[in-house]
Each structure stands twice: as C-alpha cells, then as structure tokens.
Design an enzyme around this catalytic site. Structure first.
Site, short mmCIF file in Angstrom:
data_model
loop_
_atom_site.label_atom_id
_atom_site.label_comp_id
_atom_site.label_asym_id
_atom_site.label_seq_id
_atom_site.Cartn_x
_atom_site.Cartn_y
_atom_site.Cartn_z
N LYS A 98 -30.29 -4.36 -19.66
CA LYS A 98 -28.86 -4.26 -19.92
C LYS A 98 -28.38 -2.80 -19.77
CE LYS A 98 -29.28 -8.61 -20.41
NZ LYS A 98 -30.53 -8.98 -20.97
N ARG B 122 -52.53 -1.16 -16.42
CA ARG B 122 -52.05 -2.04 -17.50
C ARG B 122 -52.04 -1.25 -18.81
NH1 ARG B 122 -55.73 -4.81 -19.74
NH2 ARG B 122 -56.61 -5.75 -17.86
N ASP C 164 -32.62 -5.23 -32.91
CA ASP C 164 -32.35 -5.33 -31.48
C ASP C 164 -31.07 -4.53 -31.20
OD1 ASP C 164 -31.50 -6.07 -28.92
OD2 ASP C 164 -32.39 -8.06 -29.06
N TYR D 15 -29.47 -13.57 -29.21
CA TYR D 15 -29.60 -14.03 -27.83
C TYR D 15 -30.35 -15.38 -27.80
CZ TYR D 15 -31.47 -14.43 -23.13
OH TYR D 15 -31.84 -14.90 -21.90
O1 P1T Z 1 -33.63 -10.78 -20.57
P1 P1T Z 1 -34.63 -9.91 -21.26
O2 P1T Z 1 -34.77 -8.55 -20.66
O3 P1T Z 1 -35.94 -10.58 -21.51
O4 P1T Z 1 -34.00 -9.59 -22.72
C1 P1T Z 1 -33.77 -10.55 -23.68
C2 P1T Z 1 -32.63 -10.13 -24.59
C3 P1T Z 1 -32.94 -9.58 -25.82
N1 P1T Z 1 -31.98 -9.16 -26.67
C4 P1T Z 1 -30.67 -9.28 -26.35
C5 P1T Z 1 -29.63 -8.83 -27.32
C6 P1T Z 1 -30.30 -9.82 -25.11
O5 P1T Z 1 -29.00 -9.91 -24.83
C7 P1T Z 1 -31.30 -10.27 -24.21
C8 P1T Z 1 -30.96 -10.89 -22.89
N2 P1T Z 1 -29.65 -11.36 -22.81
C9 P1T Z 1 -29.06 -11.95 -21.71
C10 P1T Z 1 -29.72 -12.21 -20.57
C11 P1T Z 1 -27.64 -12.32 -21.86
O6 P1T Z 1 -26.94 -12.58 -20.85
O7 P1T Z 1 -27.18 -12.34 -22.99
#
Ligand code: P1T
Length: 379
Positions: free
Chosen positions: A200, A51, A175, A104
């Site tokens: 992504k 962890r 972000d 998001y």
């Molecule tokens: O899904 P996660 O890995 O927890 O990430 C969240 C997140 C944070 N910032 C941005 C710009 C994002 O697009 C996302 C997650 N977005 C999607 C799942 C989507 O389809 O837009």
C-alpha cells in the site's frame, strides 16, 4: 547512520543505505543472488543464503524499521505473510487472541479459516468504542489492532490498549497500513509490533506485493526472524529494491494524498446523494494520536445497492480495483470485493453495508478527481 538525530524524510531517503563500498554506487544494488561464496565452511561475510538474509533486503528492513522508530525490521512476501508469521511464531493452540471487529477481509479470513482450526481462539471487539479493560481479559496472549480500520476508518486509542495489554501480559500488534509511520507511530505509543502491507502506501506505486514487521524486543524479534527463515515467505531483491525506492517519497506522497482527500471529503459531505461519510478525522482519539489522516475515505450513497454498483463502474480516473495507497486513485465496494470473505451477517454486524464505497485518493490533480466523481453521480 544514527537514526535518532534525523527527521522522517531524511530517514526515508537514507536509513539503511550508504554508497556501495566496492563501486561507489549511490543506490543499494539489487543483489539478485540466492547464495554466497564461503572461504571455508562457515567462513562467510554475514550472508549464506538469501532466504535467511539478502543485502538488498537488509537495507530495506533497516530503512522501514527506522521510519517506525523500531530497533528491528523484518520483510515478508506480503502483508498476510507477515501476519501469518507473527501469529504462528507467538501464539499456540488454546491461546486467546482479541482482534478488532473491522479489519482487512484477508486478515479475518486467515484468523477464522486457517488459524482457528489450529485451536487458537479469536474474539472480536470494537476497540474504537469499547473499554480495553472490558474486552481484553486476563490471560489474553495477543491483541490485533488495526487503526484506522479497513474499511470503516474507525480509530482506536493505541496507548490505552497498550496499557491494558501490558497489565495482562498480552502482545499488542498494530496494523499501521492505513496511517503509515508518517502520520502514526504505534511503537512510541506502546505497541510491541507494527505490521504493514507494504503493498500500500509504503511502496506507494501499486507494483509490489509485500509485508513488514517492526519491533524493539530482542526475544520477540528472534522468534519472528526464526520463522521468517524457517517458513521462508520472504520477498525477492527486486521487490524490496522497488519498495526502498518507493518509500523515499512517503512523506511527500502522504501530504498530497491527505490534501486531496480533504478536498474530496468536503465535496462528499456537501453532496445531496451521499448518505454517510466515514473518515478518521471525526475521531477525537485520531486528533490526539495521529499527525494526519491519510488518503482513505469510505461513504454510503442514498439509494439501493445497484446504485453503488453503477457508481463504482462509472468513474474513470478512480479505477475500480482492490488495494489502496498507490499514487493513482482507486474505488471499490468492500462488501463485494476486499471484504467478501467475511460472512454477510458478520459484515453487517461490524457496520459494513453492502453499498459501502471505499476511495483510495491518489495524488492526481484534485479538480480532475472531483470532476470524475461528479460525472459518476450524474451517470
Ligand atoms: O495484500 P497484502 O500485502 O497481503 O496485505 C494484507 C493487508 C493487511 N492489512 C491491511 C490493513 C490491508 O489493507 C491489507 C490488504 N488490503 C487490501 C488488499 C485492500 O484492498 O484492502
């Protein structure tokens, strides 16, 4: 390996990784282990418990930090786990956070449905049009900036927001999920922390959920590192290994995503059934601050919501699914899917119409992608 002397694609392949000293293995092994033998109490080799730290994660963190031009990197179990740790480590009840008005849906949900109830104040602003001096008051603790935004692809001037944050002593978090460090380097523009949904483009193959934060400041790093361990939302070694494998091709993938997206953009702009197209390249700030625009496109169709629903269900190569940034093309309707957790009135206020369609353009043969959209228009 010195990070300043190498180009982006070299860092993507090598940073944080060298052949395994015991076996010569060229790839960093997956250290599928939770704990580490100690010679005497406290007599360990830098690893006590996974962890806290794991060698595969250490390599992945160093690689992604190098790509963002940052001294420190921290991996998390998801993008939202990274967001949660940043906010809880750095913000206290009664603090003021200014967030972009188009982020998001899950980020908004975490701020509005979870952290607000701990007494943190959130205000929302359109950083793509507002003067940072007007919307970031003195006393602001943290600014959360997504650029380009999800899903409207609005672009904000990172350097201008960073200057205002410095003047009022606020921490600026960017972000960088949509642009990736291949096309945009927020730390060089003055951001304090860069955050990613690794899920992504960074991983790029739609087979891992992960998050990441990169930063230079030692004191901020210590706070985030403390909470990474104290709360424990860390990724496992298999996932960070897959991420390291995926990120090696980030540069070549981003070039192809962008090339395909440019062709599709041209196609959509000339299509008589398309009402409006959203893309970062329309912004003069993007021309200045980004070296490319990536693979995301949003658009509105002429006609009612039902037409949009039929359209996204009719494509075959563009899979109807949430998420983005993988090698395969995806299509979705943000208002009904990724941003459904935002109240309808608030969504509309931000400009997200119910019929908005978002494309994540993959790296397939672009003629096939255009033929797929063409068939959906005719369906
Ligand atoms: O899904 P996660 O890995 O927890 O990430 C969240 C997140 C944070 N910032 C941005 C710009 C994002 O697009 C996302 C997650 N977005 C999607 C799942 C989507 O389809 O837009």
């Amino acid at each position: 390996m010195s990070h300043d002397k190498h180009g982006f694609d070299t860092l993507a392949v090598h940073a944080g990784q060298s052949p395994d000293p015991t076996t010569g293995a060229v790839m960093t092994p997956i250290y599928q282990v939770s704990t580490y033998a100690q010679e005497g109490v406290g007599g360990h080799k830098g690893y006590e418990y996974s962890r806290t730290d794991n060698p595969t994660r250490t390599a992945m963190q160093a690689c992604l930090a190098a790509l963002e031009g940052a001294k420190h990197g921290l991996a998390f179990a998801s993008g939202l786990a990274a967001t949660d740790v940043i906010l809880r480590a750095l913000v206290r009840p009664d603090d003021l956070v200014i967030c972009g008005d188009d982020v998001y849906g899950g980020t908004y949900r975490l701020f509005d449905k979870v952290l607000r109830h701990w007494g943190v104040s959130f205000r929302y602003a359109d950083f793509s049009t507002a003067d940072p001096n007007m919307v970031i008051p003195a006393g602001t603790r943290l600014v959360w900036l997504e650029t380009p935004t999800n899903p409207l692809l609005k672009v904000s001037d990172i350097a201008a927001v960073a200057a205002r944050c410095k003047a009022v002593g606020a921490i600026l978090v960017v972000d960088n999920t949509f642009a990736t460090p291949y096309f945009q380097r927020p730390i060089a523009l003055g951001a304090d922390i860069v955050v990613h949904s690794v899920t992504k483009y960074i991983n790029g193959h739609s087979d891992v959920v992960g998050g990441f934060a990169a930063l230079n400041d030692d004191a901020l790093y210590d706070k985030l590192k403390f909470l990474q361990n104290a709360a424990g939302a860390v990724p496992g070694p298999q996932d960070v290994w897959l991420t390291m494998r995926g990120v090696k091709t980030l540069g070549v993938r981003m070039e192809r995503h962008q090339q395909n997206a440019q062709r599709i953009l041209e196609y959509l702009r000339n299509h008589p059934d398309v009402q409006k197209v959203f893309h970062p390249m329309d912004s003069p700030v993007a021309q200045k601050q980004m070296s490319g625009f990536g693979g995301m496109i949003s658009f509105e169709l002429k006609g009612d919501l039902d037409r949009a629903r039929r359209f996204v269900a009719a494509t075959k190569l563009f899979t109807l699914a949430e998420s983005l940034g993988g090698v395969e093309s995806l299509i979705e309707t943000p208002a009904l899917m990724t941003h459904a957790s935002i109240e309808p009135a608030k969504r509309r206020e931000a400009g997200i119409e119910d019929g908005l369609i978002r494309l994540s353009v993959g790296i397939e043969s672009v003629e096939d992608l255009i033929a797929d959209l063409d068939a959906a228009f005719k369906a």
